[in-house]
Design a protein around this motif. Structure first.
Motif, PDB file in Angstrom:
ATOM      1  N   ALA A  46     -84.941  90.160 122.650  1.00 29.63           N
ATOM      2  CA  ALA A  46     -84.869  88.972 121.786  1.00 29.63           C
ATOM      3  C   ALA A  46     -85.896  89.046 120.663  1.00 29.63           C
ATOM      4  O   ALA A  46     -85.608  88.694 119.510  1.00 29.63           O
ATOM      5  N   ALA A  47     -87.110  89.514 120.982  1.00 35.53           N
ATOM      6  CA  ALA A  47     -88.138  89.657 119.946  1.00 35.53           C
ATOM      7  C   ALA A  47     -87.716  90.687 118.907  1.00 35.53           C
ATOM      8  O   ALA A  47     -87.910  90.498 117.704  1.00 35.53           O
ATOM      9  N   PHE A  48     -87.104  91.784 119.360  1.00 33.01           N
ATOM     10  CA  PHE A  48     -86.616  92.793 118.420  1.00 33.01           C
ATOM     11  C   PHE A  48     -85.428  92.272 117.611  1.00 33.01           C
ATOM     12  O   PHE A  48     -85.193  92.724 116.488  1.00 33.01           O
ATOM     13  N   ALA A  49     -84.666  91.351 118.178  1.00 29.74           N
ATOM     14  CA  ALA A  49     -83.559  90.763 117.417  1.00 29.74           C
ATOM     15  C   ALA A  49     -84.096  89.944 116.243  1.00 29.74           C
ATOM     16  O   ALA A  49     -83.567  90.005 115.136  1.00 29.74           O
ATOM     17  N   THR A  50     -85.167  89.174 116.473  1.00 29.16           N
ATOM     18  CA  THR A  50     -85.779  88.445 115.351  1.00 29.16           C
ATOM     19  C   THR A  50     -86.379  89.436 114.351  1.00 29.16           C
ATOM     20  O   THR A  50     -86.366  89.191 113.150  1.00 29.16           O
ATOM     21  N   PHE A  51     -86.889  90.566 114.860  1.00 26.21           N
ATOM     22  CA  PHE A  51     -87.386  91.634 113.989  1.00 26.21           C
ATOM     23  C   PHE A  51     -86.254  92.137 113.091  1.00 26.21           C
ATOM     24  O   PHE A  51     -86.426  92.343 111.889  1.00 26.21           O
ATOM     25  N   GLY A  52     -85.059  92.301 113.662  1.00 30.97           N
ATOM     26  CA  GLY A  52     -83.924  92.799 112.894  1.00 30.97           C
ATOM     27  C   GLY A  52     -83.431  91.845 111.830  1.00 30.97           C
ATOM     28  O   GLY A  52     -82.832  92.265 110.840  1.00 30.97           O
ATOM     29  N   VAL A 110     -87.280  82.904 113.506  1.00 34.76           N
ATOM     30  CA  VAL A 110     -86.175  83.618 112.854  1.00 34.76           C
ATOM     31  C   VAL A 110     -86.130  83.285 111.357  1.00 34.76           C
ATOM     32  O   VAL A 110     -85.945  84.170 110.511  1.00 34.76           O
ATOM     33  N   LEU A 111     -86.304  82.014 111.017  1.00 39.12           N
ATOM     34  CA  LEU A 111     -86.273  81.599 109.610  1.00 39.12           C
ATOM     35  C   LEU A 111     -87.384  82.278 108.807  1.00 39.12           C
ATOM     36  O   LEU A 111     -87.149  82.794 107.701  1.00 39.12           O
ATOM     37  N   LEU A 112     -88.591  82.294 109.347  1.00 34.89           N
ATOM     38  CA  LEU A 112     -89.713  82.907 108.629  1.00 34.89           C
ATOM     39  C   LEU A 112     -89.537  84.418 108.508  1.00 34.89           C
ATOM     40  O   LEU A 112     -89.880  85.013 107.481  1.00 34.89           O
ATOM     41  N   ARG A 113     -88.986  85.034 109.542  1.00 34.86           N
ATOM     42  CA  ARG A 113     -88.704  86.460 109.467  1.00 34.86           C
ATOM     43  C   ARG A 113     -87.654  86.743 108.382  1.00 34.86           C
ATOM     44  O   ARG A 113     -87.741  87.737 107.653  1.00 34.86           O
ATOM     45  N   PHE A 114     -86.669  85.862 108.263  1.00 34.60           N
ATOM     46  CA  PHE A 114     -85.652  85.997 107.223  1.00 34.60           C
ATOM     47  C   PHE A 114     -86.297  85.930 105.829  1.00 34.60           C
ATOM     48  O   PHE A 114     -85.972  86.727 104.951  1.00 34.60           O
ATOM     49  N   LEU A 115     -87.223  84.996 105.642  1.00 31.48           N
ATOM     50  CA  LEU A 115     -87.898  84.867 104.345  1.00 31.48           C
ATOM     51  C   LEU A 115     -88.768  86.091 104.055  1.00 31.48           C
ATOM     52  O   LEU A 115     -88.866  86.532 102.907  1.00 31.48           O
ATOM     53  N   GLN A 116     -89.402  86.646 105.091  1.00 33.79           N
ATOM     54  CA  GLN A 116     -90.148  87.893 104.919  1.00 33.79           C
ATOM     55  C   GLN A 116     -89.239  88.991 104.379  1.00 33.79           C
ATOM     56  O   GLN A 116     -89.575  89.694 103.427  1.00 33.79           O
ATOM     57  N   GLY A 117     -88.085  89.147 105.017  1.00 33.99           N
ATOM     58  CA  GLY A 117     -87.145  90.182 104.596  1.00 33.99           C
ATOM     59  C   GLY A 117     -86.617  89.939 103.198  1.00 33.99           C
ATOM     60  O   GLY A 117     -86.411  90.891 102.425  1.00 33.99           O
ATOM     61  N   LEU A 118     -86.412  88.679 102.860  1.00 35.47           N
ATOM     62  CA  LEU A 118     -85.918  88.340 101.522  1.00 35.47           C
ATOM     63  C   LEU A 118     -86.908  88.813 100.453  1.00 35.47           C
ATOM     64  O   LEU A 118     -86.530  89.424  99.453  1.00 35.47           O
ATOM     65  N   LEU A 365     -79.758  98.515 102.214  1.00 34.69           N
ATOM     66  CA  LEU A 365     -78.621  98.707 103.120  1.00 34.69           C
ATOM     67  C   LEU A 365     -78.969  99.738 104.189  1.00 34.69           C
ATOM     68  O   LEU A 365     -78.583  99.600 105.353  1.00 34.69           O
ATOM     69  N   GLY A 366     -79.697 100.768 103.789  1.00 30.39           N
ATOM     70  CA  GLY A 366     -80.164 101.744 104.769  1.00 30.39           C
ATOM     71  C   GLY A 366     -81.045 101.112 105.828  1.00 30.39           C
ATOM     72  O   GLY A 366     -81.015 101.514 106.994  1.00 30.39           O
ATOM     73  N   GLY A 367     -81.810 100.077 105.432  1.00 30.89           N
ATOM     74  CA  GLY A 367     -82.644  99.369 106.391  1.00 30.89           C
ATOM     75  C   GLY A 367     -81.824  98.629 107.429  1.00 30.89           C
ATOM     76  O   GLY A 367     -82.180  98.581 108.610  1.00 30.89           O
ATOM     77  N   VAL A 368     -80.706  98.039 107.014  1.00 34.72           N
ATOM     78  CA  VAL A 368     -79.835  97.347 107.967  1.00 34.72           C
ATOM     79  C   VAL A 368     -79.245  98.350 108.951  1.00 34.72           C
ATOM     80  O   VAL A 368     -79.237  98.142 110.169  1.00 34.72           O
ATOM     81  N   LEU A 369     -78.737  99.474 108.422  1.00 33.94           N
ATOM     82  CA  LEU A 369     -78.081 100.474 109.271  1.00 33.94           C
ATOM     83  C   LEU A 369     -79.062 101.162 110.208  1.00 33.94           C
ATOM     84  O   LEU A 369     -78.737 101.415 111.375  1.00 33.94           O
ATOM     85  N   GLY A 370     -80.248 101.486 109.706  1.00 35.29           N
ATOM     86  CA  GLY A 370     -81.172 102.267 110.512  1.00 35.29           C
ATOM     87  C   GLY A 370     -82.314 101.498 111.123  1.00 35.29           C
ATOM     88  O   GLY A 370     -82.744 101.802 112.243  1.00 35.29           O
ATOM     89  N   GLY A 371     -82.835 100.470 110.428  1.00 39.21           N
ATOM     90  CA  GLY A 371     -84.018  99.774 110.910  1.00 39.21           C
ATOM     91  C   GLY A 371     -83.734  98.580 111.781  1.00 39.21           C
ATOM     92  O   GLY A 371     -84.415  98.352 112.794  1.00 39.21           O
ATOM     93  N   ALA A 372     -82.724  97.789 111.440  1.00 39.94           N
ATOM     94  CA  ALA A 372     -82.468  96.546 112.170  1.00 39.94           C
ATOM     95  C   ALA A 372     -82.005  96.815 113.595  1.00 39.94           C
ATOM     96  O   ALA A 372     -82.401  96.128 114.540  1.00 39.94           O
ATOM     97  N   LEU A 373     -81.141  97.822 113.755  1.00 36.66           N
ATOM     98  CA  LEU A 373     -80.522  98.046 115.058  1.00 36.66           C
ATOM     99  C   LEU A 373     -81.300  98.994 115.950  1.00 36.66           C
ATOM    100  O   LEU A 373     -81.145  98.952 117.173  1.00 36.66           O
ATOM    101  N   THR A 374     -82.134  99.853 115.379  1.00 38.89           N
ATOM    102  CA  THR A 374     -82.749 100.916 116.181  1.00 38.89           C
ATOM    103  C   THR A 374     -83.621 100.407 117.323  1.00 38.89           C
ATOM    104  O   THR A 374     -83.454 100.863 118.466  1.00 38.89           O
TER     105      THR A 374
END
Length: 430
Positions: A46-52, A110-118, A365-374
């Motif tokens: 779950a923590a890694f899911a918020t990371f993703g 999750v919201l703050l992590r989303f803003l970080q990624g943005l 996009l490479g981050g979504v494919l490789g970083g979010a799921l790994t």
């Protein structure tokens, strides 16, 4: 150029500090604090899911800030993205846990992590173009590698602080408030970054576009409509770099401390040594890219990555610090063989009028494919008592996918392109 490159490096390092400090906290403490009713494995997942979530937000951030960069200039992107990421990171440090807010706590996380990624999604394009569009042709790879060294510096800052706190505080104190200190420090770093970037000049290429009235009206639409194949290929190319980096720095940290019972301080130190070597190698590889071309290095890095994954997992499994470090160093050197040159490579693939959007969206996009799921996939594949060979197979598969994508891209280094053109002309019949 040196002043511009250092301003770009400093800002990128600060933003990646914000991003990485969350990843380390996710591997060490966020599961029990924000998902206390889950099992240990489920809490880590779950923590890694918020990371993703941060990776999912990055392409959106690159589209939003890319529009700003292509319409209004690269400089505003550098300031706005740094401010957004810094504020979101500081807010995580003040966020109450599940024990205080209940289910609202993980939702806000999750919201703050989303803003970080943005914010981070906009940072890369602005920082790389600041150096690449100011740099002389024959040294573009070198100067554009300064922002590419930023992630290593940010990681060392984030984990150096985590390592110091972990070594000096008891488990209870670290879980109670120690993990928050690096998030609070992000506010000071963000102010320092804004001060460094306050006098940065706009790039010559954007000024020329603005003066001639050739700016794109809707850069994202233009990229998607006219360059969708290139966008997908660049995302696929970079997936392996993200997968390797976060397999080493996030999943391996969790696996070593939870499954192999390696001391948290020792595991962090092994990873930091590998990241420091990666950072030092970045400009060296970039110079090779200026001399021999971007694409050959990218292909070599992908091939090395595919071959090294099983040895890396075997070395990690020993739980011996020296052998673990060797495994991590090999993986990150393979990764930097690609990522040291993409700061010049990706912008060269896109026309200046859509460059900020195209290069940044493809990169993220490479981050979504490789970083979010790994981290999530690797944690699930490593379940069980045996060696996590499934993780090695997963990472090798991503490396082969990226290899195929790089094989479909052209060379862009002007020196290499001219050499190929000259060779073709010489070989042509009279």
């Amino acid at each position: 150029m040196l002043r511009l490159a250092l301003a770009s490096l400093a800002g990128t390092a600060i933003e990646f500090y914000d991003f990485f400090v969350y990843g380390t906290a996710a591997a060490l403490v966020l599961g029990p604090l924000f998902f206390p009713h889950f099992s240990a494995l489920a809490g880590t997942l779950a923590a890694f899911a918020t990371f993703g979530v941060g990776f999912v937000a990055r392409p959106l951030g690159s589209a939003v800030f890319g529009h700003v960069g292509d319409r209004y200039g690269r400089r505003p992107v550098l300031l706005a993205s740094l401010l957004l990421t810094g504020l979101a990171t500081v807010a995580v440090g003040f966020l109450p846990t599940y024990a205080t807010l209940g289910v609202t706590a993980p939702l806000l996380l999750v919201l703050l992590r989303f803003l970080q990624g943005l914010g981070l999604g906009g940072e890369w394009g602005g920082a790389v173009l600041l150096t690449a569009e100011h740099a002389p042709e024959g040294r573009r790879g070198l100067w554009a590698s300064f922002p590419q060294a930023g992630p290593a510096v940010g990681f060392l800052l984030a984990n150096g602080m985590m390592l110091g706190l972990s070594a000096t505080l008891s488990e209870d104190r670290f879980a109670a408030w120690g993990w928050r200190v690096p998030f609070w420090a992000a506010g000071v770093l963000a102010l320092a970054g804004l001060w460094l970037r306050r006098s940065v000049e706009e790039t010559p290429q954007f000024r020329e576009l603005a003066e001639e009235g050739r700016r794109a009206e809707a850069p994202l639409a233009e990229v998607v409509r006219g360059h969708w194949r290139l966008l997908l290929l660049t995302g696929g190319c970079l997936a392996v770099g993200y997968a390797l980096f976060y397999a080493v720095t996030t999943w391996s940290l969790a696996y070593a401390t939870e499954r192999l019972k390696v001391d948290r301080t020792v595991a962090l130190a092994c990873i930091m040594v590998a990241v420091a070597i990666k950072g030092a190698a970045t400009p060296v590889v970039a110079v090779l890219g200026d001399r021999y071309g971007r694409r050959p290095l990218c292909l070599a890095g992908c091939a090395a990555s595919a071959l090294w994954m099983f040895p890396m997992v075997a070395l990690l499994r020993t739980a011996e610090p020296l052998l673990m470090t060797v495994g991590f160093v090999g993986a990150l050197l393979a990764m930097v063989t690609m990522f040291a040159v993409v700061g010049a490579y990706l912008p060269e693939l896109y026309a200046p009028r859509i460059r900020c959007t195209g290069a940044a969206v493809g990169y993220n996009l490479g981050g979504v494919l490789g970083g979010a799921l790994t981290p999530i996939a690797a944690t699930a594949l490593a379940e069980g008592s045996g060696p996590p060979w499934g993780v090695a197979a997963y990472l090798s598969g991503i490396a082969l996918l990226s290899l195929a994508c790089f094989a479909l891209l052209p060379e862009t280094n002007p020196r290499s392109v001219r050499a190929e053109a000259g060779a073709a002309e010489a070989a042509a019949p009279a």
